[in-house]
Design an enzyme around this catalytic site. Structure first.
Site, short mmCIF file in Angstrom:
data_model
loop_
_atom_site.label_atom_id
_atom_site.label_comp_id
_atom_site.label_asym_id
_atom_site.label_seq_id
_atom_site.Cartn_x
_atom_site.Cartn_y
_atom_site.Cartn_z
N LEU A 187 -18.99 5.40 -41.56
CA LEU A 187 -19.26 4.33 -40.42
C LEU A 187 -20.51 3.75 -40.54
CD1 LEU A 187 -19.88 6.59 -37.16
CD2 LEU A 187 -20.16 7.38 -39.69
N CYS A 188 -20.49 2.57 -39.48
CA CYS A 188 -21.63 1.98 -39.13
C CYS A 188 -22.25 1.19 -40.47
CB CYS A 188 -22.74 2.58 -38.65
SG CYS A 188 -23.79 1.70 -37.59
N HIS A 189 -23.35 1.56 -40.94
CA HIS A 189 -23.82 0.83 -42.24
C HIS A 189 -23.49 1.64 -43.56
CE1 HIS A 189 -26.43 -1.23 -39.43
NE2 HIS A 189 -26.36 -2.09 -40.42
N GLY A 268 -15.58 3.74 -39.30
CA GLY A 268 -15.98 3.30 -37.81
C GLY A 268 -17.02 2.42 -37.81
#
Length: 291
Positions: A187-189, A268
Site C-alpha cells: 500500500l501507499c508507496h 491500498g
C-alpha cells in the site's frame, strides 16, 4: 523573519545526517493522529496451519532528494502495523526481512501513540523489527515449492524507494510468488516494490502489465507534500509514473482509504487504507487457506 505559520511549514532538521529533514510540524498536524480508524479484528475461526506472511521492511532512513537535501523517512508505522494486526489476529504469523538484515526503519513521528491495536502489534514484533532476517538468506526457502509463506507484505512510507524497487532479491521473490499463485500485499508507496521485476528486463516482459492497483498519488508528492513541508524537496523519481510506464493501471486519484484486489495482488492508496487493507488481506488469506 518568518511568521509562526510559515515556520510550521518548514521541514524540521534531523541532526543525525547532513542536510536532512523530518516533515514540518504543520504537515504532521495534517497527516498524523493519535488514533487510527481501527474498528476491530474479529476472526472467530483463525488460520491454524503453518503458513506465514513475509514482511519486507526498509532498512534505509534517508532518501536523497533532487535538491540535495535528505528526507528522513522509513516505513510508515500505521501502514505496516494495522495490516499486520489483522493478519496476525487471523492466524498468520510474520517473519520480517530487510535487504541488508539491518533493522527496519520506522517513521516514529507517525506512530499513533494512543492506538492500542497498533501499539500491541508493534510490541509483539519489535524484536523481529530490530533484528530482521536478511532477505537473501531466506530467499531459497521463500521461493521454493514448499515455501512457508502464503504472502509477502511490503508496507509503505517513502523509505521503500531506497533500494527495494531495484533489488534482484525482491525481483526473484515477486516473480516466484506470481508464478506459484501466492499473494502480494502492499500500500501507499509500497507498490514501488512492483518495479523490481522490471530490473534488467524488457518493458514488454513486465509481469504486472495490465494490473490495476491503488497507490499514493504522484500529484500529492509533487504538490501538497512539498507545499506543506512534508518533504524537504522533490523526490528523485515518482512511483506511479514509473509503474504506469510499464503498463500498470492506477485506479485512485486521491487518498480515501481505497483498496483493490487484482488476482493475487492486494493494494491500498495511503495510510488511510491501512485498516481496510488489513481486513481485505485477512479475509482473502483465510478464504484461500481455510482448512
Amino acid at each position: 523573519m518568518s511568521n509562526e505559520r510559515d515556520t510550521s511549514r518548514t521541514p524540521t532538521p534531523d541532526p543525525a545526517e547532513h542536510n536532512a529533514f523530518f516533515p514540518s510540524p504543520y504537515s504532521l498536524s495534517q497527516y498524523t493522529s493519535a488514533k487510527t480508524d481501527f474498528d476491530g479484528a474479529d476472526y472467530p475461526t483463525p488460520y491454524k496451519g503453518g503458513k506465514k506472511v513475509l514482511m519486507i521492511g526498509t532498512d534505509e532512513r534517508y532518501i536523497l532528494m533532487q535538491n540535495a537535501s535528505m528526507f528522513s523517512t522509513g516505513n510508515h508505522p500505521v501502514e505496516m502495523l494495522l495490516p499486520m494486526y489483522h493478519l496476525d489476529k487471523a492466524g498468520f504469523e510474520f517473519d520480517v526481512a530487510t535487504l541488508s538484515g539491518n533493522p527496519v526503519k520506522l517513521e516514529m513521528w507517525a506512530m499513533p501513540g494512543e492506538d492500542e491495536a497498533v501499539k500491541s502489534i508493534y510490541a509483539k514484533y519489535l524484536p523481529k523489527l530490530k533484528a530482521p532476517r536478511k532477505l537473501a538468506d531466506l530467499l531459497e526457502q521463500a521461493v521454493a515449492d514448499d515455501s512457508p509463506y502464503a504472502a509477502v507484505f511490503v508496507p509503505g512510507g517513502h523509505g521503500v524507494l531506497a533500494g527495494i524497487p531495484h533489488s534482484r532479491e525482491v525481483k526473484r521473490l515477486l516473480n516466484a510468488f506470481l508464478a506459484k499463485d501466492r499473494y502480494i500485499i502492499t500500500l501507499c508507496h509500497g507498490p514501488a516494490c512492483l518495479l523490481a521485476p522490471a530490473v534488467e528486463e524488457k518493458p514488454e516482459d513486465y509481469p504486472f502489465k495490465g494490473y490495476e492497483i491503488c497507490v499514493f498519488p504522484d500529484a500529492l508528492d509533487t504538490g501538497a507534500n512539498l507545499e506543506i513541508g512534508y518533504m524537504p524537496g522533490p523526490l528523485p523519481w515518482l512511483v506511479g509514473e514509473n509503474l504506469q510506464k510499464l503498463g500498470v493501471k492506477i485506479l485512485n486519484k486521491g487518498i480515501t482509504g481505497q483498496v483493490h484486489r487484482d488476482r493475487k495482488l492486494l493494494t491500498g492508496d495511503s495510510p488511510l487504507a491501512s485498516n481496510n487493507l488489513g481486513k481485505l488481506a485477512a479475509k482473502t488469506l483465510l478464504e484461500a487457506f481455510a482448512r
